[in-house]
Design a protein around this motif. Sequence first.
Motif, PDB file in Angstrom:
ATOM      1  N   MET A  28       0.838  -1.199   0.000  1.00  0.00           N
ATOM      2  CA  MET A  28       0.000   0.000   0.000  1.00  0.00           C
ATOM      3  C   MET A  28       0.876   1.252   0.000  1.00  0.00           C
ATOM      4  SD  MET A  28      -3.117  -0.716   2.657  1.00  0.00           S
ATOM      5  CE  MET A  28      -3.905  -2.315   2.757  1.00  0.00           C
ATOM      6  N   ARG A  29       0.242   2.346  -0.381  1.00  0.00           N
ATOM      7  CA  ARG A  29       0.873   3.655  -0.287  1.00  0.00           C
ATOM      8  C   ARG A  29       0.099   4.478   0.735  1.00  0.00           C
ATOM      9  NH1 ARG A  29       1.992   5.314  -6.644  1.00  0.00           N
ATOM     10  NH2 ARG A  29       3.062   3.368  -7.245  1.00  0.00           N
ATOM     11  N   TYR A  30       0.817   5.150   1.614  1.00  0.00           N
ATOM     12  CA  TYR A  30       0.196   5.920   2.692  1.00  0.00           C
ATOM     13  C   TYR A  30       0.480   7.407   2.509  1.00  0.00           C
ATOM     14  CZ  TYR A  30      -0.322   1.320   4.776  1.00  0.00           C
ATOM     15  OH  TYR A  30      -0.658  -0.006   4.991  1.00  0.00           O
ATOM     16  N   TYR A  31      -0.606   8.182   2.488  1.00  0.00           N
ATOM     17  CA  TYR A  31      -0.533   9.629   2.325  1.00  0.00           C
ATOM     18  C   TYR A  31      -1.106  10.298   3.568  1.00  0.00           C
ATOM     19  CZ  TYR A  31      -0.057   8.751  -2.746  1.00  0.00           C
ATOM     20  OH  TYR A  31       0.349   8.316  -3.983  1.00  0.00           O
ATOM     21  N   GLN A  32      -0.672  11.516   3.819  1.00  0.00           N
ATOM     22  CA  GLN A  32      -1.305  12.355   4.831  1.00  0.00           C
ATOM     23  C   GLN A  32      -1.908  13.576   4.149  1.00  0.00           C
ATOM     24  OE1 GLN A  32       1.009  11.453   9.011  1.00  0.00           O
ATOM     25  NE2 GLN A  32       1.668  13.259   7.874  1.00  0.00           N
ATOM     26  N   ARG A  33      -3.034  14.044   4.700  1.00  0.00           N
ATOM     27  CA  ARG A  33      -3.646  15.278   4.219  1.00  0.00           C
ATOM     28  C   ARG A  33      -4.200  16.040   5.403  1.00  0.00           C
ATOM     29  NH1 ARG A  33      -9.813  14.254   2.742  1.00  0.00           N
ATOM     30  NH2 ARG A  33      -9.614  16.179   1.552  1.00  0.00           N
ATOM     31  N   ARG A  34      -4.423  17.313   5.229  1.00  0.00           N
ATOM     32  CA  ARG A  34      -5.021  18.138   6.280  1.00  0.00           C
ATOM     33  C   ARG A  34      -6.504  18.318   5.989  1.00  0.00           C
ATOM     34  NH1 ARG A  34      -0.076  21.120   5.797  1.00  0.00           N
ATOM     35  NH2 ARG A  34       1.220  20.814   7.648  1.00  0.00           N
ATOM     36  N   LEU A  35      -7.305  18.255   7.049  1.00  0.00           N
ATOM     37  CA  LEU A  35      -8.735  18.459   6.918  1.00  0.00           C
ATOM     38  C   LEU A  35      -9.286  18.933   8.246  1.00  0.00           C
ATOM     39  CD1 LEU A  35     -11.178  18.159   4.972  1.00  0.00           C
ATOM     40  CD2 LEU A  35     -11.562  15.895   6.002  1.00  0.00           C
ATOM     41  N   THR A  40      -4.921  16.228  10.885  1.00  0.00           N
ATOM     42  CA  THR A  40      -4.257  15.392   9.891  1.00  0.00           C
ATOM     43  C   THR A  40      -5.035  14.096   9.723  1.00  0.00           C
ATOM     44  OG1 THR A  40      -2.104  16.279  10.507  1.00  0.00           O
ATOM     45  CG2 THR A  40      -2.108  14.225   9.288  1.00  0.00           C
ATOM     46  N   ARG A  41      -5.154  13.639   8.501  1.00  0.00           N
ATOM     47  CA  ARG A  41      -5.811  12.379   8.212  1.00  0.00           C
ATOM     48  C   ARG A  41      -4.852  11.492   7.441  1.00  0.00           C
ATOM     49  NH1 ARG A  41     -11.292  13.310   9.372  1.00  0.00           N
ATOM     50  NH2 ARG A  41     -11.965  11.325   8.477  1.00  0.00           N
ATOM     51  N   LEU A  42      -4.971  10.196   7.673  1.00  0.00           N
ATOM     52  CA  LEU A  42      -4.130   9.222   7.003  1.00  0.00           C
ATOM     53  C   LEU A  42      -4.952   8.490   5.951  1.00  0.00           C
ATOM     54  CD1 LEU A  42      -1.344   7.761   6.908  1.00  0.00           C
ATOM     55  CD2 LEU A  42      -2.349   6.061   8.447  1.00  0.00           C
ATOM     56  N   LEU A  43      -4.385   8.384   4.758  1.00  0.00           N
ATOM     57  CA  LEU A  43      -5.068   7.714   3.660  1.00  0.00           C
ATOM     58  C   LEU A  43      -4.195   6.595   3.113  1.00  0.00           C
ATOM     59  CD1 LEU A  43      -5.394  11.150   3.093  1.00  0.00           C
ATOM     60  CD2 LEU A  43      -7.461  10.114   2.154  1.00  0.00           C
ATOM     61  N   ALA A  44      -4.839   5.567   2.621  1.00  0.00           N
ATOM     62  CA  ALA A  44      -4.125   4.442   2.024  1.00  0.00           C
ATOM     63  C   ALA A  44      -4.613   4.251   0.598  1.00  0.00           C
ATOM     64  CB  ALA A  44      -4.359   3.162   2.824  1.00  0.00           C
ATOM     65  N   VAL A  45      -3.683   3.950  -0.292  1.00  0.00           N
ATOM     66  CA  VAL A  45      -4.023   3.638  -1.673  1.00  0.00           C
ATOM     67  C   VAL A  45      -3.681   2.181  -1.920  1.00  0.00           C
ATOM     68  CG1 VAL A  45      -3.473   4.078  -4.092  1.00  0.00           C
ATOM     69  CG2 VAL A  45      -3.725   6.001  -2.499  1.00  0.00           C
ATOM     70  N   ALA A  46      -4.685   1.431  -2.352  1.00  0.00           N
ATOM     71  CA  ALA A  46      -4.508   0.004  -2.623  1.00  0.00           C
ATOM     72  C   ALA A  46      -5.326  -0.361  -3.842  1.00  0.00           C
ATOM     73  CB  ALA A  46      -4.948  -0.831  -1.418  1.00  0.00           C
ATOM     74  N   GLY A  89      -5.435   0.761  -6.742  1.00  0.00           N
ATOM     75  CA  GLY A  89      -5.946   1.878  -7.511  1.00  0.00           C
ATOM     76  C   GLY A  89      -7.038   2.677  -6.843  1.00  0.00           C
ATOM     77  N   SER A  90      -7.409   2.341  -5.609  1.00  0.00           N
ATOM     78  CA  SER A  90      -8.441   3.079  -4.872  1.00  0.00           C
ATOM     79  C   SER A  90      -7.829   3.729  -3.641  1.00  0.00           C
ATOM     80  CB  SER A  90      -9.580   2.146  -4.445  1.00  0.00           C
ATOM     81  OG  SER A  90     -10.221   1.593  -5.582  1.00  0.00           O
ATOM     82  N   LEU A  98      -8.537   9.231  -6.331  1.00  0.00           N
ATOM     83  CA  LEU A  98      -7.092   9.122  -6.202  1.00  0.00           C
ATOM     84  C   LEU A  98      -6.404  10.436  -6.547  1.00  0.00           C
ATOM     85  CD1 LEU A  98      -4.608   7.390  -5.663  1.00  0.00           C
ATOM     86  CD2 LEU A  98      -4.722   6.593  -8.028  1.00  0.00           C
ATOM     87  N   GLN A  99      -6.900  11.132  -7.555  1.00  0.00           N
ATOM     88  CA  GLN A  99      -6.300  12.404  -7.956  1.00  0.00           C
ATOM     89  C   GLN A  99      -6.383  13.432  -6.839  1.00  0.00           C
ATOM     90  OE1 GLN A  99      -7.974  14.081 -11.521  1.00  0.00           O
ATOM     91  NE2 GLN A  99      -6.435  15.681 -11.685  1.00  0.00           N
ATOM     92  N   GLN A 100      -7.482  13.422  -6.088  1.00  0.00           N
ATOM     93  CA  GLN A 100      -7.636  14.352  -4.968  1.00  0.00           C
ATOM     94  C   GLN A 100      -6.628  14.050  -3.874  1.00  0.00           C
ATOM     95  OE1 GLN A 100     -11.494  14.275  -3.102  1.00  0.00           O
ATOM     96  NE2 GLN A 100     -10.920  15.738  -1.512  1.00  0.00           N
ATOM     97  N   VAL A 101      -6.423  12.777  -3.572  1.00  0.00           N
ATOM     98  CA  VAL A 101      -5.463  12.389  -2.552  1.00  0.00           C
ATOM     99  C   VAL A 101      -4.064  12.853  -2.926  1.00  0.00           C
ATOM    100  CG1 VAL A 101      -4.326  10.411  -1.465  1.00  0.00           C
ATOM    101  CG2 VAL A 101      -6.805  10.421  -1.766  1.00  0.00           C
ATOM    102  N   GLU A 102      -3.688  12.644  -4.180  1.00  0.00           N
ATOM    103  CA  GLU A 102      -2.348  13.026  -4.622  1.00  0.00           C
ATOM    104  C   GLU A 102      -2.166  14.536  -4.650  1.00  0.00           C
ATOM    105  OE1 GLU A 102      -2.156  10.947  -8.320  1.00  0.00           O
ATOM    106  OE2 GLU A 102      -1.412   9.093  -7.401  1.00  0.00           O
TER     107      GLU A 102
END
Length: 287
Positions: free
Chosen positions: A1-8, A12-18, A20-21, A65-69
Amino acid sequence: MRYYQRRLDGGTRLLAVADGSAYDLTFAKPGVDSFGALAEAAHVMDRTLDEVAQPLLETAETLPLQQVESEAIVPLVAEEVWAAGVTYQISEEARTEESGMPEIYVDVYDADRPELFLKSTPDRTIGPGQAIGVRGDSEWNVPEPELGVVLYRGDIIGYTIGNDVSSRSIEGANPLYLPQAKIYDRCCSLGPCVTTDIDDPHNLDMSLTIYRDETVVFEGRTTTAEMVRSCEELVSYLTRHNAVPELTVLLTGTSIVPDDEFSLQPDDTAVIDIENIGTLRNPVTGV
């Protein structure tokens, strides 16, 4: 998986990409609101990051996915970022060329013990889309694209992309100036994610592209297969008699070196791609 962080909403929120989702893990488990929180949970449960994250995907909110990136921030808060030097032949050649004492770089390239140095702290580290800095008292500044090894309590748990921005004129004047050439405001960027989807970190394609006024002024490509040291070897030296913080990143060196005539300028953009990790893009500012 790929793990991203974003602010909301101020947090901070943690997101995972697996597959393609993209999934908001914090939505499924509010306590898992950062990469550090996931790493701690995995350590306590004696499981891998993916083993802890997988059950959360069933109830996690999905996002484009585009929003996460596009909204990704620095993917983890590493209390210390370290870096290795002279791990590729071209790096040894470049630093030999810039220095008035070239023999020390030849010696460390061939030595058993690698060169390791403290690179950055959280306040000096920025994420994708944020501006990396070039020192106003240095006339020769370059980006250094590097594979980053992510450690939790000294163990490798993932990989990221790092930009070890460097003031070559300062280091070239005297190797004892290395801390000033390497550690300063906005001296390091990490991102866009931490990935566990790396079968062999020593066989990844890497590229650096630098834009100036929307024109490509430098392009370079390499592979981590050119590294003369393994990630495990570098980590073993980093953690010898050295208690690193729980979350630490070790940058493993670069083999993409712009020509001696090239220097980063404010408003340039540096773009680093590493296979199976993603793209780290940063504008440039003066500091």
